[in-house]
Design an enzyme around this catalytic site. Structure first.
Site, PDB file in Angstrom:
ATOM      1  N   GLU A  31       6.653  39.191  24.379  1.00 21.25           N
ATOM      2  CA  GLU A  31       4.933  38.906  24.957  1.00 21.25           C
ATOM      3  C   GLU A  31       3.451  37.677  25.907  1.00 21.25           C
ATOM      4  O   GLU A  31       2.920  37.582  26.197  1.00 21.25           O
ATOM      5  CB  GLU A  31       3.953  39.682  23.394  1.00 21.25           C
ATOM      6  CG  GLU A  31       3.855  38.938  22.436  1.00 21.25           C
ATOM      7  CD  GLU A  31       5.309  39.115  21.012  1.00 21.25           C
ATOM      8  OE1 GLU A  31       6.221  39.651  21.272  1.00 21.25           O
ATOM      9  OE2 GLU A  31       5.278  39.203  20.238  1.00 21.25           O
ATOM     10  N   HIS A  85       9.562  36.417  21.358  1.00 21.95           N
ATOM     11  CA  HIS A  85       7.854  36.444  21.263  1.00 21.95           C
ATOM     12  C   HIS A  85       8.096  36.685  22.946  1.00 21.95           C
ATOM     13  O   HIS A  85       7.849  36.122  23.534  1.00 21.95           O
ATOM     14  CB  HIS A  85       7.142  36.346  21.045  1.00 21.95           C
ATOM     15  CG  HIS A  85       7.739  36.351  19.599  1.00 21.95           C
ATOM     16  ND1 HIS A  85       7.037  37.419  18.567  1.00 21.95           N
ATOM     17  CD2 HIS A  85       7.957  35.632  18.716  1.00 21.95           C
ATOM     18  CE1 HIS A  85       6.650  37.319  17.584  1.00 21.95           C
ATOM     19  NE2 HIS A  85       7.819  35.890  17.344  1.00 21.95           N
ATOM     20  N   CYS A 142      11.282  39.812  17.337  1.00 19.35           N
ATOM     21  CA  CYS A 142      11.527  38.759  16.748  1.00 19.35           C
ATOM     22  C   CYS A 142      11.423  39.582  14.890  1.00 19.35           C
ATOM     23  O   CYS A 142      13.408  40.382  14.869  1.00 19.35           O
ATOM     24  CB  CYS A 142      10.530  38.554  16.499  1.00 19.35           C
ATOM     25  SG  CYS A 142      11.078  36.602  15.616  1.00 19.35           S
TER      26      CYS A 142
END
Ligand code: GLN
Length: 547
Positions: A515, A513, A387
């Protein structure tokens, strides 16, 4: 208003201290019940007054975890999703702010005309309505509901009152109360103490909730005698006192919870029986890899909240998942961007096999992150930007190719000569800060032959987002000519989702994102690709020093 009768509820409260792993234990129990063949969802009740954690500083709250539907939630939802391996939705995180906002809106609309609006029943009914929505929207047979904070907090009282009422609403056979406490260790006498647990159980009972299960968390083994003592004063069966010693790794917790018998005890209390034998093979393998000797790689994580690792919880987890998958030991070197800005930590960047810049907001530390990115580009160190980390990667590249320092994001310099990162057009007229970013799952089309495409191995992916700014398309062509590749785009080609460099072993940034979608047994492909590159570099460096 009463939640459906067949749904089973497990209510988690905390006593003595917070941060003893209540969320993790709840998530682990969720996994255990899923392994026994049930569909499970989890919900967090957060007593603070913010509508969601999206406007809170990570120092206050740790990471803001984003779900598919774009809700900004507590980091415990990350534990739930990762452990239960199910995707949750917006009703899975309730705050006092949401509940009051709803009740007050109804009052203004005239829904309660003539009535006096009170905590009991209006607020508690709204809490119960929202608890009921989880099973409905996620089709879960078992719903785990965790109350944030510890018993005794003034602000959690309406939530605990709602949970108390739930037992008569849904029935004893459909509800279990689990109380997670902490046994402090007194070094001078070498003993664990149960007194704080006694007090917190008493506090809970004074609110009308008698726990069915006590989880006694501790850093040291809990003797049988202590378990008996806890059972005696809490009015629970001995086998419902479950000592839970701090695990060496969080991935062990589901196995420990299953071994403790808690899963089968909960099922028994709920009148259920195990539908299948849990299959822990993959988890056990994961845990044994955690403890095995493995080649070591070091990733420098350059961020703004590095003192508080919880601020980057999912990033850290995603690195661990990928490392376990590859049979590597990843060490994260947490580097403060502000200090890099002051010229410090060059040797730490030099010692890293990979550099990662995570998401972030605001100006502080930006130049330090840009310096770290420059180092990664110039020294061909594998780089992953998430990001903000992708935005700064394009800014750093822009400064280099445009030959001027005056390249920036309008987030940090409104009047920059080259606004390579700019506010998204649909963000321009937004005045409210809460819940107004581009949030949640959006598709991204991958360009063939790119690092991204090779990592994912498919042409299109869906990823979770949380941003207001984007790459400015006015610079696309110039950047492409200079060696940047926009390998992931929104399907309408309008928004840059992934940027990578041609002339570099691995330099890639994502506007989303990744993750948030990494799971212990399903590491995220981009994290895997990044760590592979760090390992290659590590090997190269070794051979060079050996020569
Ligand atoms: N501050 C940047 C934006 O709003 C990046 C956000 C992030 O890293 N999550 O676009």
């Amino acid at each position: 208003m009463t939640p459906s009768l067949s749904t089973k509820y497990i209510f988690f409260t905390g006593g003595v201290l917070s941060s003893v792993g209540k969320g993790l234990t709840a998530a682990a129990l969720g996994r255990v019940l899923k392994e026994h063949g049930y569909s499970v969802a989890a919900q967090k009740l957060d007593p603070y007054i913010n509508v969601d954690p999206g406007t809170m500083s990570p120092y206050q709250h740790g990471e803001v975890y984003v779900l598919d539907d774009g809700s900004e939630t507590d980091l415990d939802l990350g534990h739930y999703e990762r452990f239960i391996d199910t995707n949750l939705n917006r009703v899975c995180n309730i705050t006092t702010g949401q509940v009051y906002a709803d009740v007050i809106a109804k009052e203004r609309r005239g829904d309660y005309l003539g009535g006096t609006i009170q905590v009991i029943p209006h607020i508690t009914n709204e809490i119960k309505r929202r608890i009921g929505l989880v099973a409905k929207t996620l089709k879960a047979e078992i719903v785990i509901v965790e109350v944030g904070g510890t018993v005794g907090d003034i602000e959690s009282q309406p939530f605990l009152e709602a949970l108390r009422q739930m037992r008569s609403d849904v029935g004893r056979e459909n509800s279990v109360y689990v109380h997670v406490t902490w046994l402090p260790y007194i070094g001078a006498t070498g003993e664990l103490k149960t007194k704080p647990t006694q007090h917190s159980v008493r506090d809970l009972r004074s609110l009308g909730i008698t726990p069915d299960i006590i989880i006694a968390r501790s850093d040291y083994p809990v003797e049988e005698e202590l378990c008996q003592k806890i059972a005696l004063f809490s009015d629970v069966e001995r086998r419902a006192v479950i000592p839970m010693v701090t695990a060496r790794s969080i991935y062990e917790v589901p196995l420990l919870v299953d071994e403790s018998g808690m899963g089968t005890y909960v099922l028994e209390r709920l009148g259920l029986s195990s539908r299948q034998k849990p299959d822990w093979q993959a988890w056990r393998k994961l845990v044994s890899t955690v403890h095995a000797e493995k080649p070591h790689v070091k990733v420098a994580l350059v961020g703004k909240y590095v003192e508080l690792h919880d601020a980057y919880m999912s990033v850290r987890e995603a690195l661990y998942h990928a490392a376990l998958h590859l049979g590597l030991e990843v060490e994260i070197d947490w580097i403060h961007a502000v200090e890099v800005e002051k010229g410090k930590h060059k040797e730490r960047l030099q010692a890293a096999d990979g550099i990662l810049v995570p998401g972030g907001f605001g100006e502080r530390g930006i130049e330090g992150k840009v310096q770290a990115i420059r180092y990664a580009r110039e020294h061909k160190v594998p780089y992953l930007g998430l990001c903000l980390g992708m935005q700064l990667m394009t800014i750093e590249f822009g400064r280099h190719i445009l030959g001027t320092e005056d390249v920036n994001s309008t987030e940090f310099d409104r009047n920059t000569e080259h606004p390579v990162i700019d506010l998204m057009p649909d963000q321009r007229d937004i005045a409210d800060m809460g819940g107004t970013m581009r949030l949640g799952l959006y598709p991204c089309v991958l360009q063939e032959g790119s690092l991204a495409h090779a990592a994912y191995g498919k042409p299109m992916v869906q990823e979770r987002h949380r941003h207001r700014f984007e790459f400015n398309n006015a610079y696309r062509e110039q950047f492409e000519q200079a060696g940047m590749r926009f390998s992931g785009l929104s399907p309408d080609n309008r928004l840059v989702e992934i940027a990578e460099l041609h002339d570099h072993p691995f330099m890639l940034g994502t506007q989303f994102h990744p993750e948030f979608l990494s799971r212990p047994n399903r590491p995220h492909p981009l994290f895997v690709a990044f760590l592979k590159a760090t390992y290659r570099r590590n090997r190269q460096q070794e051979t060079e020093t050996e020569r």
